[in-house]
Design a protein around this motif. Structure first.
Motif, PDB file in Angstrom:
ATOM      1  N   ALA A 142      -5.901   4.784 -16.196  1.00 31.85           N
ATOM      2  CA  ALA A 142      -5.854   6.009 -15.397  1.00 31.85           C
ATOM      3  C   ALA A 142      -6.823   7.050 -15.948  1.00 31.85           C
ATOM      4  N   ALA A 143      -6.883   7.170 -17.268  1.00 33.50           N
ATOM      5  CA  ALA A 143      -7.786   8.152 -17.885  1.00 33.50           C
ATOM      6  C   ALA A 143      -9.246   7.828 -17.592  1.00 33.50           C
ATOM      7  N   ARG A 144      -9.566   6.559 -17.445  1.00 35.71           N
ATOM      8  CA  ARG A 144     -10.946   6.146 -17.165  1.00 35.71           C
ATOM      9  C   ARG A 144     -11.201   5.940 -15.671  1.00 35.71           C
ATOM     10  N   SER A 145     -10.188   6.173 -14.844  1.00 37.23           N
ATOM     11  CA  SER A 145     -10.279   5.849 -13.415  1.00 37.23           C
ATOM     12  C   SER A 145     -10.751   4.408 -13.248  1.00 37.23           C
ATOM     13  N   ALA A 146     -10.143   3.526 -14.028  1.00 36.17           N
ATOM     14  CA  ALA A 146     -10.566   2.132 -14.107  1.00 36.17           C
ATOM     15  C   ALA A 146      -9.619   1.225 -13.337  1.00 36.17           C
ATOM     16  N   THR A 147     -10.154   0.123 -12.870  1.00 32.60           N
ATOM     17  CA  THR A 147      -9.345  -0.949 -12.321  1.00 32.60           C
ATOM     18  C   THR A 147      -8.820  -1.763 -13.498  1.00 32.60           C
ATOM     19  N   LEU A 148      -7.518  -1.910 -13.583  1.00 31.34           N
ATOM     20  CA  LEU A 148      -6.880  -2.689 -14.641  1.00 31.34           C
ATOM     21  C   LEU A 148      -6.488  -4.043 -14.072  1.00 31.34           C
ATOM     22  N   VAL A 149      -6.988  -5.099 -14.694  1.00 28.10           N
ATOM     23  CA  VAL A 149      -6.648  -6.458 -14.294  1.00 28.10           C
ATOM     24  C   VAL A 149      -5.862  -7.085 -15.438  1.00 28.10           C
ATOM     25  N   ALA A 150      -4.643  -7.518 -15.132  1.00 32.34           N
ATOM     26  CA  ALA A 150      -3.800  -8.182 -16.124  1.00 32.34           C
ATOM     27  C   ALA A 150      -4.030  -9.688 -16.021  1.00 32.34           C
ATOM     28  N   VAL A 151      -4.450 -10.282 -17.124  1.00 37.48           N
ATOM     29  CA  VAL A 151      -4.685 -11.726 -17.183  1.00 37.48           C
ATOM     30  C   VAL A 151      -3.624 -12.338 -18.089  1.00 37.48           C
ATOM     31  N   VAL A 152      -2.986 -13.385 -17.614  1.00 34.64           N
ATOM     32  CA  VAL A 152      -2.032 -14.131 -18.437  1.00 34.64           C
ATOM     33  C   VAL A 152      -2.581 -15.540 -18.617  1.00 34.64           C
ATOM     34  N   LEU A 153      -2.859 -15.882 -19.871  1.00 32.05           N
ATOM     35  CA  LEU A 153      -3.323 -17.229 -20.203  1.00 32.05           C
ATOM     36  C   LEU A 153      -2.135 -18.052 -20.673  1.00 32.05           C
ATOM     37  N   ASP A 154      -2.074 -19.263 -20.219  1.00 26.34           N
ATOM     38  CA  ASP A 154      -1.034 -20.171 -20.691  1.00 26.34           C
ATOM     39  C   ASP A 154      -1.685 -21.499 -21.010  1.00 26.34           C
ATOM     40  N   CYS A 155      -1.011 -22.281 -21.805  1.00 26.21           N
ATOM     41  CA  CYS A 155      -1.428 -23.655 -22.051  1.00 26.21           C
ATOM     42  C   CYS A 155      -0.190 -24.441 -22.466  1.00 26.21           C
ATOM     43  N   SER A 156      -0.311 -25.734 -22.447  1.00 23.54           N
ATOM     44  CA  SER A 156       0.836 -26.566 -22.781  1.00 23.54           C
ATOM     45  C   SER A 156       1.270 -26.279 -24.219  1.00 23.54           C
ATOM     46  N   PRO A 157       2.564 -26.413 -24.512  1.00 21.33           N
ATOM     47  CA  PRO A 157       3.030 -26.190 -25.885  1.00 21.33           C
ATOM     48  C   PRO A 157       2.316 -27.077 -26.909  1.00 21.33           C
ATOM     49  N   GLU A 158       2.021 -28.304 -26.521  1.00 25.42           N
ATOM     50  CA  GLU A 158       1.352 -29.227 -27.446  1.00 25.42           C
ATOM     51  C   GLU A 158      -0.059 -28.750 -27.783  1.00 25.42           C
ATOM     52  N   ARG A 159      -0.827 -28.392 -26.746  1.00 24.98           N
ATOM     53  CA  ARG A 159      -2.198 -27.919 -26.978  1.00 24.98           C
ATOM     54  C   ARG A 159      -2.178 -26.584 -27.706  1.00 24.98           C
ATOM     55  N   ASN A 160      -1.226 -25.745 -27.379  1.00 26.74           N
ATOM     56  CA  ASN A 160      -1.082 -24.452 -28.040  1.00 26.74           C
ATOM     57  C   ASN A 160      -0.860 -24.654 -29.537  1.00 26.74           C
ATOM     58  N   ALA A 161       0.027 -25.595 -29.906  1.00 23.75           N
ATOM     59  CA  ALA A 161       0.302 -25.868 -31.323  1.00 23.75           C
ATOM     60  C   ALA A 161      -0.933 -26.413 -32.031  1.00 23.75           C
ATOM     61  N   GLU A 162      -1.714 -27.248 -31.346  1.00 23.86           N
ATOM     62  CA  GLU A 162      -2.954 -27.775 -31.937  1.00 23.86           C
ATOM     63  C   GLU A 162      -3.935 -26.644 -32.225  1.00 23.86           C
ATOM     64  N   ARG A 163      -4.102 -25.769 -31.263  1.00 27.00           N
ATOM     65  CA  ARG A 163      -5.060 -24.662 -31.415  1.00 27.00           C
ATOM     66  C   ARG A 163      -4.598 -23.655 -32.469  1.00 27.00           C
ATOM     67  N   LEU A 164      -3.289 -23.549 -32.645  1.00 28.20           N
ATOM     68  CA  LEU A 164      -2.729 -22.580 -33.580  1.00 28.20           C
ATOM     69  C   LEU A 164      -3.177 -22.849 -35.013  1.00 28.20           C
ATOM     70  N   VAL A 165      -3.381 -24.117 -35.357  1.00 32.37           N
ATOM     71  CA  VAL A 165      -3.736 -24.464 -36.737  1.00 32.37           C
ATOM     72  C   VAL A 165      -5.224 -24.778 -36.891  1.00 32.37           C
ATOM     73  N   ALA A 166      -5.994 -24.620 -35.843  1.00 30.08           N
ATOM     74  CA  ALA A 166      -7.426 -24.924 -35.890  1.00 30.08           C
ATOM     75  C   ALA A 166      -8.231 -23.727 -36.396  1.00 30.08           C
ATOM     76  N   GLY A 167      -9.401 -24.023 -36.929  1.00 33.36           N
ATOM     77  CA  GLY A 167     -10.342 -22.971 -37.315  1.00 33.36           C
ATOM     78  C   GLY A 167      -9.874 -22.114 -38.478  1.00 33.36           C
ATOM     79  N   ASP A 168     -10.301 -20.868 -38.454  1.00 29.48           N
ATOM     80  CA  ASP A 168     -10.047 -19.956 -39.580  1.00 29.48           C
ATOM     81  C   ASP A 168      -8.981 -18.922 -39.242  1.00 29.48           C
ATOM     82  N   ARG A 169      -7.989 -19.307 -38.444  1.00 35.27           N
ATOM     83  CA  ARG A 169      -6.958 -18.352 -38.014  1.00 35.27           C
ATOM     84  C   ARG A 169      -6.241 -17.711 -39.200  1.00 35.27           C
ATOM     85  N   ALA A 170      -5.910 -18.497 -40.219  1.00 36.43           N
ATOM     86  CA  ALA A 170      -5.174 -17.944 -41.373  1.00 36.43           C
ATOM     87  C   ALA A 170      -6.008 -16.882 -42.083  1.00 36.43           C
ATOM     88  N   ALA A 171      -7.299 -17.111 -42.205  1.00 40.76           N
ATOM     89  CA  ALA A 171      -8.166 -16.150 -42.887  1.00 40.76           C
ATOM     90  C   ALA A 171      -8.247 -14.829 -42.134  1.00 40.76           C
TER      91      ALA A 171
END
Length: 194
Positions: A102-131
């Motif tokens: 509202a302060a920016r007179s902007a269009t706000l678009v809400a995006v909801v991303l989902d993925c399967s629980p299995e793929r989500n768990a795989e991605r959770l431990v990938a890369g440098d997330r802990a760092a």
């Protein structure tokens, strides 16, 4: 009439790819990207998550950052990432993004991303997330997914996308097109208004 500013709020489970997709989308739209860990990490560095000072610091940082975001040059798209659930606390956080739009007179678009629980768990431990102080415990993720639903914020245009089998570039391309469609629809409605 000038094009409206655009704010895209990407919501999704930890590890679903919000930041990676957000980066790709920012490139496509010439947008600024404000990842939720920009706000979380300073508080996490100083205080345990259960400490009330962690919560108050996150709130103060979010307030300061959003106040400054409201003053960004007009016409600069902004992408925000978050992991908001459908509870009252997270709905109040989303209301801060509505206030920013509202302060920016902007269009706000809400995006909801989902993925399967299995793929989500795989991605959770990938890369440098802990760092980067990101969640990496699949048991915590499973508990969150069982206990909560992602916030599908009512009010702004809502874009839902299953990214289970999508590369970040493909997801960003789809989101860019859908956000452009929302802007075009908004322009059409503005032209039709008396």
């Amino acid at each position: 009439m000038a094009d409206p500013d655009l704010i895209i709020h990407i919501n999704g489970w930890p590890g679903c790819g919000k930041l990676t997709i957000g980066r790709e989308l920012a490139k496509r739209l010439g947008a600024r990207l404000l990842d939720n860990h920009t706000i979380l990490n300073p508080a996490e560095a100083l205080f345990d998550r259960g400490d009330p000072l962690n919560h108050s610091l996150r709130k103060a940082l979010r307030s300061t950052i959003l106040a400054h975001a409201a003053q960004m040059k007009p016409g600069t798209p902004l992408i925000l990432t978050d992991a908001l659930s459908d509870d009252a606390f997270d709905a109040a956080v989303f209301d801060e993004y509505r206030t920013l739009a509202a302060a920016r007179s902007a269009t706000l678009v809400a995006v909801v991303l989902d993925c399967s629980p299995e793929r989500n768990a795989e991605r959770l431990v990938a890369g440098d997330r802990a760092a980067r102080h990101k969640l990496t415990d699949p048991m915590v993720l499973a508990s969150l997914r069982a206990k909560y639903r992602l916030l599908g914020a009512p009010g702004p245009p809502l874009v839902e996308l299953d990214v289970t089998d999508l590369a970040p570039e493909a997801a960003a391309a789809i989101l860019a097109e859908r956000c452009r469609s929302v802007l075009e629809l908004g322009r059409g409605n503005a032209k039709q208004a008396p």
